[in-house]
Design a protein around this motif. Sequence first.
Motif, PDB file in Angstrom:
ATOM      1  N   ARG A  98       5.936  -3.358  -1.744  1.00 14.85           N
ATOM      2  CA  ARG A  98       4.965  -2.410  -1.691  1.00 14.85           C
ATOM      3  C   ARG A  98       4.376  -1.964  -3.009  1.00 14.85           C
ATOM      4  N   THR A 100       2.227   0.325  -5.167  1.00 14.25           N
ATOM      5  CA  THR A 100       1.597   1.934  -5.265  1.00 14.25           C
ATOM      6  C   THR A 100       0.982   2.228  -6.553  1.00 14.25           C
ATOM      7  N   GLU A 101       0.517   3.381  -6.743  1.00 11.49           N
ATOM      8  CA  GLU A 101      -0.100   3.594  -8.074  1.00 11.49           C
ATOM      9  C   GLU A 101       1.156   3.687  -9.299  1.00 11.49           C
TER      10      GLU A 101
END
Length: 223
Positions: A98, A100-101
Amino acid sequence: MTRPPTAALAIACVAVLTTVTGLFIAWSLRPAAVTDAGAQAPRDDLRCGATACRSVVKQQVGADSVELLVGEGAGRIRTGGASGPNIFELTIVSSGARITERSLQCVDAEVGVCLARGEVGGEVLGEVFVRRSGAWSRAQVPYVSSGAYLALHDVNRDAVADVVAVQRACPKGADCSRWFVQVFSLAGGGGELGCTPVVREPEALPGWPEVAPDPSELRQCGA
């Protein structure tokens, strides 16, 4: 029979329009160019799997930009700036990681290093991209942390960031309170720098929560 001027003009316009349409379709279907480093030159209509790519996080590395892009089941890492435009496959996305930032960490130096990372199945998967002599290339992949920590830190102080991974000293699929740090070098041919002794809680790892072992704390992994 001579055609009226208006009809002749209409036919000429249709012919031109057909030619232009054909050229546009051919341009839109052209394959992306491939650079000498094995990366694709970027296109405005870049796709990640079945969908258009979307930007998740972007960082500056000196005069270069590094950006993580994701779509449906696929991802890319795009570089631009002084090193020129390049696009690499983000392989950890196809493994289910996953993005993300917080998935991108970069270290700017003479040898620039960027780590792309993401969680999947209780582990952190990562892959590294290195800029040497103004050109980006992919380092060894993937890096895996079973202890939920994967980051860059210059452990051996050679001015090239190393990969620091926290591991759990447990049988596969088991849960236990045994933790250690594994360090990989990105200098030269790369390879394993070593591991720290096993501790009973992650807070006892050197430098926690920003894990940063001293070279004197490393020994041969598995010893």
